[in-house]
Design a protein around this motif. Structure first.
Motif, short mmCIF file in Angstrom:
data_model
loop_
_atom_site.label_atom_id
_atom_site.label_comp_id
_atom_site.label_asym_id
_atom_site.label_seq_id
_atom_site.Cartn_x
_atom_site.Cartn_y
_atom_site.Cartn_z
N ASN A 29 0.84 -1.21 0.00
CA ASN A 29 0.00 0.00 0.00
C ASN A 29 0.88 1.26 0.00
O ASN A 29 0.63 2.22 0.74
N GLY A 30 1.93 1.22 -0.78
CA GLY A 30 2.78 2.40 -0.95
C GLY A 30 3.82 2.60 0.13
O GLY A 30 4.58 3.58 0.10
N LYS A 66 -1.01 -4.66 -2.90
CA LYS A 66 -2.15 -3.94 -2.31
C LYS A 66 -2.74 -4.89 -1.28
O LYS A 66 -2.91 -6.09 -1.55
#
Ligand code: HMG
Length: 439
Positions: free
Chosen positions: A73-74, A106
């Motif tokens: 998620n980054g 993700k």
């Protein structure tokens, strides 16, 4: 020699060791030396480990490895993994690096509900039992307040209690089926304490319920215990990219790799013999992080495999598809994890692992663990559908074989170089060591 002993648990650690080595080992001194070799020199640390369980005679080490470059998620993570199997950490690291350059993983927590049950027997009128349950339900919750008040302050607690009629399965069998939100705690102690209180109130107040006959008032509580099956404590992990971005291997095109990969997953979806091995590969990643973060891997294992069988046949936990030129690989998995309570505040390496992960909440840890499982599965399937598993696995296993033959540092250096260009098999390594030693 077979021997039994009474009062073993009451002996001191050193007396326990004396009894063990003298009773079971041909060379008692040697056995004692090995046991003591694994003691921590820091007495406080050793005492802590002694007290984690009972009848401790030494420590059993597992390596704690780390797999860097996990973009989830980054956010970048280095994931701690406690595992003894060679090539698992390497495989996770390789998959992490691969996906870091393709947008990363993700992950999303879908739900966090946990379950506990009071199992009881009642042989009277079912309607009267229903009326009693409806009458007593709010008191069950009220009487558990001393246990739930702190959890409620933090936003968790008891979500609901249902009466379940199981008399079709066993005559007289009913349950209080309760659901809980335990936030950052795995929640086993919290749930079990609530359940035991429900059972107490339920049994005692039945005596005062006038609609019951004298016999109906006698409710037999069989047991009160949380369920480790948590199909509503679910997390999803996913990777995706354009097909053409998949290949790094000049021996196979991106399209062919994607097609073979999806076929391999489909096979695991329909064929239980393959599904078990496929899921074992996923659990390589999951168990290693669960263990490193002080969580209960037995509970996770039991739950995950029940979940993999939920449709009546044991099947793959992960799935893959190619749609509109996009390759997607994903998994939904039940994980009841905690980042507070239990070992998390006690074991120095667990505390270190949680700090390495930026002190995650239980939800974040669910995402990290699921990603580790998916990464592991990706790496294994990638090898299986391209080079075969043995190439990478044996490359990593080389050090184990060398250690088995007490290879010196110089021998290790020479043979590691040699096996960079030669195929590692057990016999090839043995032959190479023997040749080297003759020289
Ligand atoms: P490789 O391409 O030969 O490795 O792969 P490399 O030396 O070219 O290095 C590439 C990257 O891999 C490294 O990048 C690391 O990320 C990682 P770098 O750090 O250099 O920037 N890597 C390592 N990380 C730590 N220590 C190492 C190391 N070596 C590479 N020593 C590799 C070699 C083993 C990674 C690859 O062949 C692979 O992924 N194989 C799959 C292995 C696997 O799945 N093992 C699990 C055990 S087998 C099993 O139990 C499950 C199974 O039955 C499940 C199933 O059937 O589905 C397979």
């Amino acid at each position: 020699m077979c021997a039994s002993i009474s009062g073993f648990s009451k002996l001191s650690k050193s007396k326990k060791i004396d009894w063990i080595v003298e009773t079971y080992f041909s060379n008692a001194e040697d056995a004692k030396r090995i046991l003591k070799q694994y003691w921590n020199t820091n007495e406080k640390i050793q005492q802590l480990h002694d007290e984690f369980t009972e009848n401790t005679i030494t420590n059993y080490y597992l390596p704690l490895g780390v797999a860097p470059n996990f973009l989830i998620n980054g956010k970048l993570y280095t994931i701690p993994m406690a595992i003894e199997e060679s090539s698992v950490v390497a495989a996770a690291s390789k998959a992490a690096k691969f996906w870091m350059d393709r947008g990363g993983f993700k992950a999303e927590v879908i739900s966090t509900t946990k379950i506990g049950q009071v199992h009881f027997m009642y042989y009277g009128n079912p309607e009267t039992l229903k009326n009693y349950f409806n009458h007593i339900k709010s008191q069950l919750i009220e009487d558990a307040k001393p246990i739930t008040k702190n959890m409620e302050k933090r936003g968790g607690g008891i979500l609901d209690i249902e009466l379940r009629d199981k008399t079709k399965d066993i005559k007289g069998y009913y349950q209080l089926h309760a659901s809980f939100e335990t936030l950052d705690a795995m929640g086993a102690n919290f749930i079990n304490s609530c359940l035991e209180q429900f059972a107490k109130t339920f049994k005692t107040e039945a005596l005062n319920f006038n609609a019951f006959s004298a016999e109906e008032k006698i409710i037999q509580i069989v047991m009160s215990i949380l369920s480790n099956y948590v199909p509503e404590c679910l997390v999803r992990a996913e990777v995706s990219c354009k097909i053409e971005d998949l290949s790094e291997d000049k021996n196979i095109s991106a399209e062919e790799f994607a097609t073979k990969f999806v076929q391999a997953v489909k096979i695991a979806e329909v064929e239980p013999y393959r599904a078990v091995t496929h899921n074992k590969g996923i659990m390589n990643g999951i168990d290693a992080v669960v263990l490193a973060t002080g969580n209960d891997f037995r509970a996770v294992e039991a739950c995950v495999h029940a979940y993999a069988s939920r449709k009546g046949t044991y099947s793959s936990l992960s799935h893959a598809k190619i749609e509109d030129g996009i390759f997607t690989f994903w998994m939904e998995i039940p994980l009841a994890l905690g980042t507070v309570g239990g070992l998390t505040g006690l074991h120095p390496l667990v505390k270190l692992s949680l700090e390495l992960l930026h002190h995650p909440t239980a939800k974040e840890l669910m995402q990290i663990v699921a990603v580790a499982g998916l990464a592991q599965n990706f790496a294994a399937l990638r090898s299986l559908t391209t080079t075969g598993i043995q190439q990478g696995h044996m490359k990593m296993h080389l050090m184990n074989i060398l250690n088995l033959f007490d290879a010196t540092d110089i021998e290790k250096e020479i043979l590691t170089e040699y096996f960079k260009v030669n195929t590692v098999t057990h016999s090839a390594v043995v032959e190479a060591i023997e040749n080297l030693r003759i020289k």
